[in-house]
Design an enzyme around this catalytic site. Structure first.
Site, PDB file in Angstrom:
ATOM      1  N   GLU A  59      30.777  23.855  80.553  1.00 47.76           N
ATOM      2  CA  GLU A  59      32.013  24.162  81.198  1.00 47.76           C
ATOM      3  C   GLU A  59      32.821  23.038  82.097  1.00 47.76           C
ATOM      4  O   GLU A  59      32.161  22.442  82.930  1.00 47.76           O
ATOM      5  CB  GLU A  59      31.848  25.406  82.000  1.00 47.76           C
ATOM      6  CG  GLU A  59      32.893  25.939  82.565  1.00 47.76           C
ATOM      7  CD  GLU A  59      32.864  27.088  83.430  1.00 47.76           C
ATOM      8  OE1 GLU A  59      33.814  27.466  84.266  1.00 47.76           O
ATOM      9  OE2 GLU A  59      32.225  28.042  83.487  1.00 47.76           O
ATOM     10  N   ASP A 133      43.591  22.759  86.163  1.00 48.70           N
ATOM     11  CA  ASP A 133      44.716  22.469  87.033  1.00 48.70           C
ATOM     12  C   ASP A 133      45.988  22.429  86.125  1.00 48.70           C
ATOM     13  O   ASP A 133      46.155  21.646  85.152  1.00 48.70           O
ATOM     14  CB  ASP A 133      44.669  21.213  87.440  1.00 48.70           C
ATOM     15  CG  ASP A 133      45.650  20.925  88.879  1.00 48.70           C
ATOM     16  OD1 ASP A 133      46.688  21.495  88.682  1.00 48.70           O
ATOM     17  OD2 ASP A 133      45.151  20.344  89.879  1.00 48.70           O
ATOM     18  N   LYS A 137      54.451  20.961  87.780  1.00 49.87           N
ATOM     19  CA  LYS A 137      55.860  20.051  87.841  1.00 49.87           C
ATOM     20  C   LYS A 137      55.904  19.302  86.649  1.00 49.87           C
ATOM     21  O   LYS A 137      54.854  18.688  86.099  1.00 49.87           O
ATOM     22  CB  LYS A 137      55.764  19.138  89.056  1.00 49.87           C
ATOM     23  CG  LYS A 137      55.826  19.981  90.316  1.00 49.87           C
ATOM     24  CD  LYS A 137      56.024  18.975  91.742  1.00 49.87           C
ATOM     25  CE  LYS A 137      56.204  19.663  92.963  1.00 49.87           C
ATOM     26  NZ  LYS A 137      56.146  18.757  94.247  1.00 49.87           N
ATOM     27  N   ASP A 169      46.918  30.737  83.837  1.00 44.33           N
ATOM     28  CA  ASP A 169      47.860  31.907  84.215  1.00 44.33           C
ATOM     29  C   ASP A 169      49.342  31.365  84.278  1.00 44.33           C
ATOM     30  O   ASP A 169      50.114  31.835  84.841  1.00 44.33           O
ATOM     31  CB  ASP A 169      47.276  32.326  85.597  1.00 44.33           C
ATOM     32  CG  ASP A 169      47.295  31.433  86.518  1.00 44.33           C
ATOM     33  OD1 ASP A 169      46.882  30.240  86.391  1.00 44.33           O
ATOM     34  OD2 ASP A 169      47.434  31.664  87.665  1.00 44.33           O
ATOM     35  N   THR A 200      37.756  34.233  88.349  1.00 50.12           N
ATOM     36  CA  THR A 200      37.570  33.052  89.208  1.00 50.12           C
ATOM     37  C   THR A 200      38.513  33.180  90.438  1.00 50.12           C
ATOM     38  O   THR A 200      39.500  33.993  90.369  1.00 50.12           O
ATOM     39  CB  THR A 200      37.948  31.886  88.521  1.00 50.12           C
ATOM     40  OG1 THR A 200      39.370  31.902  88.207  1.00 50.12           O
ATOM     41  CG2 THR A 200      37.010  31.940  87.157  1.00 50.12           C
ATOM     42  N   PHE A 202      40.885  31.118  91.206  1.00 49.64           N
ATOM     43  CA  PHE A 202      42.210  30.589  90.770  1.00 49.64           C
ATOM     44  C   PHE A 202      42.796  31.788  89.901  1.00 49.64           C
ATOM     45  O   PHE A 202      43.961  31.957  90.068  1.00 49.64           O
ATOM     46  CB  PHE A 202      42.064  29.262  89.788  1.00 49.64           C
ATOM     47  CG  PHE A 202      41.695  27.964  90.378  1.00 49.64           C
ATOM     48  CD1 PHE A 202      42.599  27.397  91.282  1.00 49.64           C
ATOM     49  CD2 PHE A 202      40.177  27.794  90.397  1.00 49.64           C
ATOM     50  CE1 PHE A 202      42.042  26.270  92.064  1.00 49.64           C
ATOM     51  CE2 PHE A 202      39.733  26.738  91.093  1.00 49.64           C
ATOM     52  CZ  PHE A 202      40.748  25.937  91.809  1.00 49.64           C
ATOM     53  N   GLU A 203      42.113  32.687  89.161  1.00 52.58           N
ATOM     54  CA  GLU A 203      42.523  33.664  88.469  1.00 52.58           C
ATOM     55  C   GLU A 203      42.992  34.827  89.422  1.00 52.58           C
ATOM     56  O   GLU A 203      44.046  35.332  89.188  1.00 52.58           O
ATOM     57  CB  GLU A 203      41.503  34.369  87.572  1.00 52.58           C
ATOM     58  CG  GLU A 203      41.937  35.496  86.789  1.00 52.58           C
ATOM     59  CD  GLU A 203      40.823  36.148  85.748  1.00 52.58           C
ATOM     60  OE1 GLU A 203      41.127  36.933  85.096  1.00 52.58           O
ATOM     61  OE2 GLU A 203      39.740  35.559  85.743  1.00 52.58           O
TER      62      GLU A 203
END
Length: 222
Positions: A59, A133, A137, A169, A200, A202-203
């Site tokens: 991972e 990540d 931008k 996402d 997670t 971030f999720e």
């Protein structure tokens, strides 16, 4: 790393360590953190690192390591490697492994694409990158992990019928993932139902912002 500048996607994130994470790095690194050779990495290297043979699961960009710890716990015969450059994440994953007595996890502090290219072809059973990540931008899109070079390297290192699992996402990143992975002739797959994995951080952040999460799964074909 020395010599030439690191690839754009390899930008070290220091982060702030909690006291527990700092303790884990001090005390548990000899058990979990591994140094990988700068040359080709074959099956013998994994046998030495893990002390056994077994399906290899990697991972990348593993964040706090919850998904990798869960995978390792549910597949105790697998050899599970986390690849990242985020030291608080190293500490968090080590703590999870210590808490649940997980002994089939190792961590590599490494640039992902370079590592994938050094792997002996056809040796990875499962490769994952959950919420890499997004570099939202447009001028930073070149720093994204999942591009045509990643697709080629991932396909090469996977064994036949091995799988690649991704999640994001960010809609435009999902479109980029689909474009480059669908163009790789030795990969077959696309958007799937949500993977069986922990949510997670971030999720959770993306869902709280109203963004839709997309999971993608690909299989290496002969």
């Amino acid at each position: 790393m020395t010599g030439a500048a690191a690839p754009q996607a390899y930008l070290r994130r220091r982060g702030r360590l909690t006291r527990a994470q700092a303790r884990a790095l001090d005390e548990l690194s000899p058990q979990y953190l591994v140094d990988l050779p700068d040359t080709a990495i074959g099956a013998g290297s994994w046998r030495e690192i893990f002390g056994r043979d077994g399906p290899l699961a990697i991972e990348t960009c593993f964040g706090n390591g919850a998904a990798l710890a869960d995978l390792a716990k549910s597949h105790p015969t697998w050899n599970c490697l986390g690849v990242d450059v985020y030291r608080p994440g190293f500490g968090a994953l080590m703590l999870a492994c210590e808490r649940d007595a997980i002994d089939n996890v190792r961590i590599a502090d490494a640039e992902v694409l370079g590592l994938l290219r050094r792997l002996e072809p056809g040796t990875v059973h499962r490769l994952s990158a959950f919420f890499p990540d997004p570099w939202p931008k447009k001028r930073h899109h070149k720093r994204r992990l999942v591009d045509a070079d990643f697709a080629m390297a991932a396909a090469a290192c996977l064994e036949v019928d091995g799988s690649l699992h991704l999640a994001t996402d960010w809609e435009d990143y999902a479109a980029q993932m689909l474009e480059v992975l669908n163009a790789e002739p030795s990969l077959e797959g696309g958007v799937v139902s949500r993977a069986d994995r922990p949510v997670t951080p971030f999720e959770a952040k993306g869902l709280a912002s109203g963004r839709r999460v997309l999971d993608l799964t690909y299989r290496r074909v002969a």
